[in-house]
Write a protein that holds these residues in place. Structure first.
Motif, PDB file in Angstrom:
ATOM      1  N   TRP A  45      -6.987  11.267   3.991  1.00 13.38           N
ATOM      2  CA  TRP A  45      -6.705  11.102   2.557  1.00 13.38           C
ATOM      3  C   TRP A  45      -7.136   9.726   2.078  1.00 13.38           C
ATOM      4  CZ3 TRP A  45      -3.550   7.032   1.491  1.00 13.38           C
ATOM      5  CH2 TRP A  45      -2.650   6.625   2.468  1.00 13.38           C
ATOM      6  N   LEU A  46      -7.533   9.657   0.820  1.00 14.40           N
ATOM      7  CA  LEU A  46      -7.911   8.423   0.141  1.00 14.40           C
ATOM      8  C   LEU A  46      -7.142   8.362  -1.167  1.00 14.40           C
ATOM      9  CD1 LEU A  46     -11.812   8.473   0.537  1.00 14.40           C
ATOM     10  CD2 LEU A  46     -10.169   7.260   1.964  1.00 14.40           C
ATOM     11  N   VAL A  47      -6.695   7.158  -1.565  1.00 15.71           N
ATOM     12  CA  VAL A  47      -6.013   7.002  -2.842  1.00 15.71           C
ATOM     13  C   VAL A  47      -6.523   5.750  -3.533  1.00 15.71           C
ATOM     14  CG1 VAL A  47      -4.054   5.723  -1.848  1.00 15.71           C
ATOM     15  CG2 VAL A  47      -3.784   6.943  -4.013  1.00 15.71           C
ATOM     16  N   SER A  48      -6.732   5.812  -4.846  1.00 11.46           N
ATOM     17  CA  SER A  48      -7.116   4.682  -5.695  1.00 11.46           C
ATOM     18  C   SER A  48      -6.138   4.652  -6.858  1.00 11.46           C
ATOM     19  CB  SER A  48      -8.550   4.839  -6.205  1.00 11.46           C
ATOM     20  OG  SER A  48      -8.831   3.854  -7.180  1.00 11.46           O
ATOM     21  N   ALA A  49      -5.597   3.451  -7.176  1.00 10.90           N
ATOM     22  CA  ALA A  49      -4.572   3.354  -8.217  1.00 10.90           C
ATOM     23  C   ALA A  49      -4.609   1.971  -8.840  1.00 10.90           C
ATOM     24  CB  ALA A  49      -3.198   3.658  -7.630  1.00 10.90           C
ATOM     25  N   VAL A  50      -3.723   1.737  -9.822  1.00  9.19           N
ATOM     26  CA  VAL A  50      -3.538   0.438 -10.487  1.00  9.19           C
ATOM     27  C   VAL A  50      -2.050   0.156 -10.465  1.00  9.19           C
ATOM     28  CG1 VAL A  50      -3.817  -0.880 -12.610  1.00  9.19           C
ATOM     29  CG2 VAL A  50      -5.551   0.813 -11.953  1.00  9.19           C
ATOM     30  N   ASP A  51      -1.616  -1.061  -9.946  1.00  8.82           N
ATOM     31  CA  ASP A  51      -0.185  -1.336  -9.857  1.00  8.82           C
ATOM     32  C   ASP A  51       0.359  -1.757 -11.213  1.00  8.82           C
ATOM     33  OD1 ASP A  51      -0.760  -4.016 -10.286  1.00  8.82           O
ATOM     34  OD2 ASP A  51      -0.465  -4.615  -8.210  1.00  8.82           O
ATOM     35  N   TYR A  52       1.664  -1.994 -11.280  1.00  7.59           N
ATOM     36  CA  TYR A  52       2.311  -2.249 -12.575  1.00  7.59           C
ATOM     37  C   TYR A  52       1.873  -3.577 -13.176  1.00  7.59           C
ATOM     38  CZ  TYR A  52       5.607  -5.645 -10.535  1.00  7.59           C
ATOM     39  OH  TYR A  52       6.177  -6.749  -9.942  1.00  7.59           O
ATOM     40  N   LEU A  53       1.255  -4.486 -12.358  1.00  8.53           N
ATOM     41  CA  LEU A  53       0.719  -5.734 -12.878  1.00  8.53           C
ATOM     42  C   LEU A  53      -0.738  -5.618 -13.303  1.00  8.53           C
ATOM     43  CD1 LEU A  53       2.290  -8.178 -10.259  1.00  8.53           C
ATOM     44  CD2 LEU A  53       3.052  -7.757 -12.605  1.00  8.53           C
ATOM     45  N   GLY A  54      -1.340  -4.408 -13.172  1.00  2.96           N
ATOM     46  CA  GLY A  54      -2.738  -4.178 -13.558  1.00  2.96           C
ATOM     47  C   GLY A  54      -3.723  -4.440 -12.461  1.00  2.96           C
ATOM     48  N   LYS A  55      -3.252  -4.689 -11.218  1.00  3.97           N
ATOM     49  CA  LYS A  55      -4.148  -4.964 -10.120  1.00  3.97           C
ATOM     50  C   LYS A  55      -4.554  -3.657  -9.447  1.00  3.97           C
ATOM     51  CE  LYS A  55      -2.063  -9.483  -9.135  1.00  3.97           C
ATOM     52  NZ  LYS A  55      -1.381 -10.312  -8.107  1.00  3.97           N
ATOM     53  N   PRO A  56      -5.818  -3.579  -8.944  1.00  3.16           N
ATOM     54  CA  PRO A  56      -6.257  -2.352  -8.270  1.00  3.16           C
ATOM     55  C   PRO A  56      -5.560  -2.183  -6.921  1.00  3.16           C
ATOM     56  CG  PRO A  56      -7.954  -4.042  -8.124  1.00  3.16           C
ATOM     57  CD  PRO A  56      -6.894  -4.605  -9.030  1.00  3.16           C
ATOM     58  N   TYR A  57      -5.390  -0.956  -6.553  1.00  2.34           N
ATOM     59  CA  TYR A  57      -4.743  -0.615  -5.273  1.00  2.34           C
ATOM     60  C   TYR A  57      -5.557   0.484  -4.615  1.00  2.34           C
ATOM     61  CZ  TYR A  57      -1.351   1.363  -1.987  1.00  2.34           C
ATOM     62  OH  TYR A  57      -0.732   1.834  -0.864  1.00  2.34           O
ATOM     63  N   PHE A  58      -5.843   0.343  -3.286  1.00  5.22           N
ATOM     64  CA  PHE A  58      -6.594   1.349  -2.551  1.00  5.22           C
ATOM     65  C   PHE A  58      -5.985   1.479  -1.164  1.00  5.22           C
ATOM     66  CE2 PHE A  58      -9.887   2.666   0.428  1.00  5.22           C
ATOM     67  CZ  PHE A  58     -10.355   3.825  -0.195  1.00  5.22           C
ATOM     68  N   ALA A  59      -5.903   2.752  -0.694  1.00 10.58           N
ATOM     69  CA  ALA A  59      -5.378   2.997   0.657  1.00 10.58           C
ATOM     70  C   ALA A  59      -5.980   4.280   1.190  1.00 10.58           C
ATOM     71  CB  ALA A  59      -3.852   3.081   0.624  1.00 10.58           C
ATOM     72  N   LYS A  60      -5.939   4.424   2.551  1.00 12.35           N
ATOM     73  CA  LYS A  60      -6.416   5.635   3.171  1.00 12.35           C
ATOM     74  C   LYS A  60      -5.623   5.870   4.440  1.00 12.35           C
ATOM     75  CE  LYS A  60     -10.202   3.290   5.623  1.00 12.35           C
ATOM     76  NZ  LYS A  60     -11.662   3.278   5.884  1.00 12.35           N
ATOM     77  N   GLY A  61      -5.677   7.105   4.928  1.00 19.33           N
ATOM     78  CA  GLY A  61      -4.936   7.438   6.136  1.00 19.33           C
ATOM     79  C   GLY A  61      -5.194   8.874   6.517  1.00 19.33           C
ATOM     80  N   THR A  62      -4.410   9.352   7.489  1.00 19.19           N
ATOM     81  CA  THR A  62      -4.557  10.737   7.928  1.00 19.19           C
ATOM     82  C   THR A  62      -3.219  11.438   7.818  1.00 19.19           C
ATOM     83  OG1 THR A  62      -4.095  10.177  10.237  1.00 19.19           O
ATOM     84  CG2 THR A  62      -6.415  10.141   9.532  1.00 19.19           C
ATOM     85  N   VAL A  63      -3.310  12.773   7.711  1.00 21.64           N
ATOM     86  CA  VAL A  63      -2.125  13.606   7.669  1.00 21.64           C
ATOM     87  C   VAL A  63      -2.404  14.832   8.521  1.00 21.64           C
ATOM     88  CG1 VAL A  63      -2.855  14.769   5.554  1.00 21.64           C
ATOM     89  CG2 VAL A  63      -0.446  14.788   6.208  1.00 21.64           C
ATOM     90  N   THR A  64      -1.383  15.228   9.284  1.00 24.83           N
ATOM     91  CA  THR A  64      -1.554  16.377  10.181  1.00 24.83           C
ATOM     92  C   THR A  64      -0.885  17.598   9.586  1.00 24.83           C
ATOM     93  OG1 THR A  64      -1.589  14.925  12.109  1.00 24.83           O
ATOM     94  CG2 THR A  64      -1.152  17.267  12.490  1.00 24.83           C
ATOM     95  N   LEU A  65      -1.668  18.695   9.450  1.00 23.45           N
ATOM     96  CA  LEU A  65      -1.116  19.991   9.018  1.00 23.45           C
ATOM     97  C   LEU A  65      -0.642  20.706  10.266  1.00 23.45           C
ATOM     98  CD1 LEU A  65      -2.717  22.462   6.500  1.00 23.45           C
ATOM     99  CD2 LEU A  65      -1.722  23.266   8.625  1.00 23.45           C
ATOM    100  N   ILE A  66       0.637  21.063  10.286  1.00 26.76           N
ATOM    101  CA  ILE A  66       1.233  21.682  11.477  1.00 26.76           C
ATOM    102  C   ILE A  66       1.641  23.113  11.139  1.00 26.76           C
ATOM    103  CG2 ILE A  66       3.081  21.524  13.181  1.00 26.76           C
ATOM    104  CD1 ILE A  66       3.237  18.512  12.534  1.00 26.76           C
ATOM    105  N   ARG A  67       1.125  24.087  11.927  1.00 24.99           N
ATOM    106  CA  ARG A  67       1.499  25.494  11.725  1.00 24.99           C
ATOM    107  C   ARG A  67       2.474  25.925  12.806  1.00 24.99           C
ATOM    108  NH1 ARG A  67       0.538  27.623   6.738  1.00 24.99           N
ATOM    109  NH2 ARG A  67      -1.544  27.041   6.024  1.00 24.99           N
TER     110      ARG A  67
END
Length: 871
Positions: free
Chosen positions: A849-871
């Motif tokens: 997953w990838l995420v791009s956002a703007v925090d409450y002070l107007g600064k850019p925010y970016f993060a990434k990671g993994t998620v496991t789908l479990i059946r």
């Protein structure tokens, strides 16, 4: 008048079928050469003239014609195929250019290039009684003809007269149609010369439009076996026919062969002209020419005002014209009494100062080389009023009609009557004051057309009703009198009246005798008018006294109306007292007494009368008081408080009352509702007294504190409550205010979460509440994403979603599979993926997953990671 532009093409079929679509005209004729080598025979030169269009195959060198003996319809044997005759092109070649007449003032003139050819042969024919017919036939005309169907074929023929047609010792050559053609412009006036040349002494020619012949059994342009007469007509396409091949506005002059009128629309039209040839006054034969007229898309200069006319209804005259090629117009109204009697309008109106006949002039394109002018005569004689009167209504006798037509100028000089008698066609007259006897009764429509010596003409139409019985109108059919009175009978109609029995009548032979019977009597009246009779009757009932029985006494509530009435044989009435009555002179007036009243009715028949009484007792309504109107909050209780002076009461509706059987119940209506208190008593008023109290229910308050949310320490949180006009927040911890709808929350991290409750009020003081939970994180602005999820629909951890804290907005949150395919994307906080791609559940796997956002002070925010789908 400028010359009119015309184009005419002669119809023709040649040996080659390819050239058939380009042959546009033809004529068959004969020329007397001299006596034959055999006694009792004559030599003739046979001529076939053909014309063709601008393209296509050339003319053939020869064509086959058939010659038939009209005495027995047998073929005269020739040297060509099938015992026919061959006509060959003249030598030197008989091909020439058709002369085209083109006037100077025309717009869009077509370029016409037409050629013609002449074919001849010489035959020696024995003298016979009925002469000979020479014919050439072809299968096809050109396509796209407006007044005749395609591929109908053509027959060109001529008839040499025999001894029974020719005067003794006479010989004959047929007329020869003139060669030049013109150009016709669509929808424009034109003239077209179909005149012919006849050099035989003593011959006279009469022209007419006639039916063109079809091609018979011909199957191609080189048909080699022409049939004997008679020949069939082509089938014309309505509204065209052989007499009006160019429409009803085009005719031919029988003396000159000049065709004229207004041209039809663009296209090609078959036209056939017949010439009856008279030799010294004796008809010797008919000559014909079958042609196609080509109407072109051009405009010719032609001045064309409306025809001569007389106006008889005023001095104001409306002018109009249908000129073609007119770039400008100029009218001269011919009124010498006025200095301003001209106009340049297309359809002007002019008011003449006096009566008279005026010469008007229309000029188009005035002052140019294409100017054209036309004169017309108009008469101005207002004051012409046609009319007539009629006398007599019995259909057995003549109806006299009298002319009442008036003419202020000149005299009425003709009358044309149509009497509308459907039993005959002879019901007309030209007398000024005629009479007519109809065959049957009924409504007849009469028409008079009158004219004056000044040229006025107008029509008046009226209807008359003829009867077999003269109508009788009676003033009454049945009446009532007192024995001491008399009555005048009343009848009306046209004719002579007689009444029976006459013993108790005065003037029984008049329409209105006086009757004085002592017992009930039926009088019969007879009306006679010019032999027609009718009969009717009147009954006079005689009373010794009058009876009257008023309606029973009654009781009413105060202020209510009541209808009075009685059973009586009286004819006129008088109630008293008259106060509070709608009409004291009728049998059943409406009374509205304020207090108990006794009314007396007096009924009359002539001089006789009788009386009776009715008493109306007035009782007041019982008094009901439902209390004062009130307003309550939604889903709250209203207290009713009623009172009355009656013996019993009811509330309605009862649905929302705690106890409808008491005067002060509580009401819990879900909406604004009127409650009615009805009271009755036993004092005589049969109706209840009523009063209404209105309970107005304010609409429910819909409070909203906002959705549960998350913030980080130091991040201000803006609240926005809604639903009312006043607000109260609790607890006040961390809030900038508690009595506003939009306080701001600030948190120092001393607690992890808090739930606020806001009470929302309306203008009436009604309130309701809502709550919102705030979770406080002790972290920097972050978007939390779980490391795994189990989409098995157990309600727990079924979706992977972003949880934003300290974030102003998410630009995107995206999930990719191991092949780099994006399987999910959102920009909404808390919106997640359920583990499906295109509706198909995915198996256990690891996704990026990838995420791009703007925090409450107007600064850019970016993060990434993994998620496991479990059946």
């Amino acid at each position: 008048m400028k010359p009119v532009l015309l184009f005419i093409s002669a119809l023709f079929c040649c040996i080659l079928s390819a050239s058939a679509a380009h042959i546009i005209g033809g004529e068959m004729r004969y020329e007397y050469v001299g006596p034959g080598s055999t006694p009792g025979s004559k030599v003739y030169r046979i001529v076939l003239w053909l014309a063709r269009g601008e393209s296509g195959a050339t003319f053939a060198n020869s064509y086959v014609v058939g010659i038939y003996n009209n005495d027995n319809n047998t073929k005269v044997a020739g040297t060509a195929v099938n015992n026919n005759w061959l006509v060959t092109m003249e030598n030197p070649p008989g091909i020439g250019t058709v002369p085209i007449v083109l006037p100077s003032c025309i717009e869009g003139a077509p370029v016409l290039n037409y050629t013609h050819a002449t074919y001849t042969t010489t035959v020696e024919l024995p003298n016979n009684s009925n002469g000979y017919t020479i014919a050439y036939q072809t299968c096809c005309r050109i396509n796209g003809i407006n007044n005749v169907g395609n591929n109908t074929g053509s027959t060109y023929s001529c008839t040499i007269p025999g001894s029974s047609q020719l005067p003794p010792g006479q010989n004959d050559s047929s007329p020869k149609f003139k060669l030049p053609v013109n150009v016709i412009c669509k929808d424009a006036p034109f003239t077209l010369d179909f005149g012919a040349i006849d050099n035989d002494p003593g011959d006279s020619l009469v022209y007419s439009l006639c039916n063109a012949f079809d091609g018979g059994a011909a199957i191609d342009a080189g048909f080699s076996n022409p049939a004997p007469p008679p020949y069939n007509s082509v089938v014309y396409t309505p509204p065209y026919n052989s007499i009006f091949p160019l429409g009803s506005e085009v005719t031919i002059n029988p003396q000159t062969g000049l065709i004229s009128g207004r041209a039809p629309g663009l296209g090609k039209y078959v036209v056939c002209v017949c010439i009856n040839v008279y030799k010294n006054g004796v008809l010797v034969g008919t000559h014909r020419k079958d042609l196609i007229v080509d109407v072109s898309d051009c405009v010719v200069t032609n001045s064309d005002p409306m025809p001569d006319f007389v106006t008889c209804d005023g001095f104001n005259v409306q002018f109009s014209h249908t000129s073609t090629g007119a770039n400008s117009v100029y009218w001269d109204f011919g009124d010498n009494s006025s200095v301003i009697d001209t106009s340049v309008l297309g359809n002007p109106t002019y008011t003449y100062a006096d009566t008279g006949t005026y010469t008007i002039k229309l000029v188009i394109n005035r002052g140019t080389s294409c100017s054209d002018s036309t004169y017309r005569k108009i008469g101005v004689y207002p004051g012409f009023f046609p009319g007539f009167a009629s006398g007599g209504i019995c259909y057995l006798n003549p109806v006299q009609f009298t002319d009442t037509t008036r003419s202020r100028y000149g005299v009425v000089n003709s009358w044309t009557w149509n009497f509308g008698d459907g039993s005959t066609l002879a019901d007309t007259s030209r007398l000024q004051n005629p009479a007519w006897t109809y065959a049957s009764p009924g409504t007849k429509t009469i028409q008079l057309i009158a004219t004056s010596s000044k040229g006025c003409r107008d029509t008046v139409t009226r209807t008359i009703d003829l009867v077999d019985k003269p109508p009788i109108s009676l003033g009454f059919k049945d009446t009532l009198i007192c024995i001491v009175d008399n009555v005048q009978l009343q009848a009306s109609g046209s004719g002579n009246f007689s009444w029976t029995p006459s013993a108790t009548l005065s003037n029984a032979s008049t329409a209105n005798p006086i009757a004085d019977p002592t017992v009930t009597t039926t009088y019969f009246v007879e009306l006679e008018n010019s032999g027609c009779r009718n009969r009717d009757s009147v009954r006079v009932r005689v009373l010794n006294n009058v009876t009257v029985i008023a309606r029973p006494d009654t009781t009413i509530c105060e202020g209510d109306p009541v209808q009075l009435g009685a059973t009586t044989d009286g004819l006129t009435y008088s109630w008293s007292p008259t106060t509070d009555l709608t009409n004291p002179s009728i049998l059943n007036p409406v009374a509205t007494p304020a207090a108990t009243t006794s009314y007396q009715l007096q009924a009359f028949v002539g001089s006789c009368s009788a009386t009776d009484n009715v008493t109306v007792t007035v009782v007041p309504y019982p008094v009901a008081n439902a209390g004062e109107d009130t307003t309550i909050c939604y889903n709250t209780i209203a207290q009713l408080s009623g009172s009355h002076n009656g013996s019993s009461f009811t509330w309605s509706p009862v649905n929302y009352l705690t106890n409808p059987n008491i005067l002060n119940p509580q009401a819990v209506p879900p909406r604004t509702t009127p409650f009615i208190l009805s009271v009755t008593d036993n004092r005589g008023c049969p109706k209840p007294g009523r009063d209404t109290v209105l309970i107005t229910v304010l609409p429910p308050i819909r409070p909203f504190a906002g959705n549960d949310t998350s913030v980080i320490v130091g991040q201000p949180l803006q609240f926005n409550a809604s639903g009312g006009t006043a607000y109260s927040w609790s607890p006040p911890l961390g809030l900038s205010g508690t009595d506003i709808f939009n306080p701001v929350g600030n948190y120092d991290g001393s607690f992890d979460s808090i739930r606020y409750t806001v009470q929302v009020y309306n203008d009436a003081g009604c309130f309701d509440s809502a709550s919102v939970r705030v979770k406080i994180f002790k972290t920097i602005p972050t978007i939390f994403v779980p490391t795994g999820f189990t989409p098995n629909n157990d309600g727990r951890n079924d979706v992977v979603r972003p949880i934003a804290v300290g974030i102003q907005k998410i630009n995107y949150f995206r999930i990719y599979n191991r092949w780099g395919q994006m399987v999910f994307s959102t920009s909404t906080n808390g919106h997640g993926w359920d583990g499906r791609i295109g509706g198909t559940p995915q198996g256990t796997n690891v996704f990026v997953w990838l995420v791009s956002a703007v925090d409450y002070l107007g600064k850019p925010y970016f993060a990434k990671g993994t998620v496991t789908l479990i059946r």
